[in-house]
Scaffold this motif. Sequence first.
Motif, short mmCIF file in Angstrom:
data_model
loop_
_atom_site.label_atom_id
_atom_site.label_comp_id
_atom_site.label_asym_id
_atom_site.label_seq_id
_atom_site.Cartn_x
_atom_site.Cartn_y
_atom_site.Cartn_z
N VAL A 118 0.82 -1.22 0.00
CA VAL A 118 0.00 0.00 0.00
C VAL A 118 0.85 1.27 0.00
O VAL A 118 0.32 2.36 -0.22
N GLN A 119 2.14 1.13 0.21
CA GLN A 119 3.00 2.31 0.21
C GLN A 119 3.23 2.86 -1.18
O GLN A 119 3.60 4.02 -1.33
N TYR A 120 3.00 2.02 -2.21
CA TYR A 120 3.27 2.53 -3.55
C TYR A 120 2.21 2.16 -4.60
O TYR A 120 2.08 2.85 -5.61
N THR B 31 -0.54 -3.77 -15.15
CA THR B 31 -0.43 -2.42 -15.71
C THR B 31 -0.50 -1.38 -14.59
O THR B 31 0.29 -0.43 -14.55
N ILE B 32 -1.45 -1.56 -13.67
CA ILE B 32 -1.55 -0.67 -12.51
C ILE B 32 -0.25 -0.74 -11.71
O ILE B 32 0.27 0.28 -11.25
N SER C 299 2.36 2.27 -11.01
CA SER C 299 2.61 2.62 -9.61
C SER C 299 4.10 2.66 -9.30
O SER C 299 4.59 3.59 -8.65
N VAL C 300 4.83 1.63 -9.75
CA VAL C 300 6.27 1.57 -9.50
C VAL C 300 6.98 2.71 -10.21
O VAL C 300 7.84 3.38 -9.63
N PHE C 301 6.63 2.95 -11.47
CA PHE C 301 7.26 4.03 -12.24
C PHE C 301 7.04 5.37 -11.55
O PHE C 301 7.97 6.18 -11.43
N LYS C 302 5.82 5.61 -11.10
CA LYS C 302 5.49 6.88 -10.44
C LYS C 302 6.27 7.04 -9.13
O LYS C 302 6.86 8.10 -8.87
N LEU D 27 9.64 -3.13 -11.61
CA LEU D 27 9.00 -2.71 -12.85
C LEU D 27 9.07 -3.83 -13.88
O LEU D 27 8.09 -4.11 -14.59
N THR D 28 10.21 -4.51 -13.95
CA THR D 28 10.38 -5.62 -14.89
C THR D 28 9.40 -6.74 -14.61
O THR D 28 8.83 -7.34 -15.53
#
Length: 243
Positions: free
Chosen positions: A147-149, A192-193, A197-200, A227-228
């Motif tokens: 939930v942190q990211y 995809t979400i 989320s990771v990229f952001k 991300l991978t």
Amino acid sequence: MKPKAVIHRMVTPKHLCPWGVKALDLLKRNGYEVEDHHLTSEDENERYKKEQHVDETPQISIGSEFTGGYDALRKHLGLPPDPKEGKTYQPVIAVFSITLLMALAESWAAHSPLISLRVAGQFVAFSMCVLGILKLRDLQSFATGFVQYDLLARRYVPYASVYAFIETLGGVFMLAHALTWLVAPTVLLASTIGAISVFKAVYLEKRDLNCACVGGGSKVPLGFISLTENLMMMAMALWMLFR
């Protein structure tokens, strides 16, 4: 002549101190002749600590010099802390290495080419299953990290638990080639979400977080590996939809 060391460690019928065993092993492997003293009860262990003014056992002396406990011994021998401190990619490397070998082994047993889309698909599916198991073994701990990211989990916390089941069952149904019409779109949406989320969190907000991909309490940094993982799931889902 071997250098000498003395160790006092707890060895009782109901408890064998693991740090004592590891300290004894380190001493022997580093060429020491060890005088091994057993503390055979809780009372004897507590009495020893009180007499020696120490907080823990085992306690080690090398030659005529007092060294200290297990951590002090590792430092004396020039070894890093045990367990490792700080961030590490070891859990992810372990998962992906073994799942790749599983995919190759399955293909070998089926007399199929070892370099093929089939092996790639099996690798992703096996990885999803194993990573899902690591999440499911402690859902609350996983959710705390997730939930942190994750953008959806931050708005609706129960989604963190749902995600763990999506990943695990997604891998199972991908291996079975079953319910593709339902599984592939669900995995595609969740991954995809996750990727967004990771990229952001990592590349836009520059946040220093641990990845929950291998379960709660992980010391794996959130970043390229995370991300991978999501991109691999997205690719697998798209392949299932359009093959």
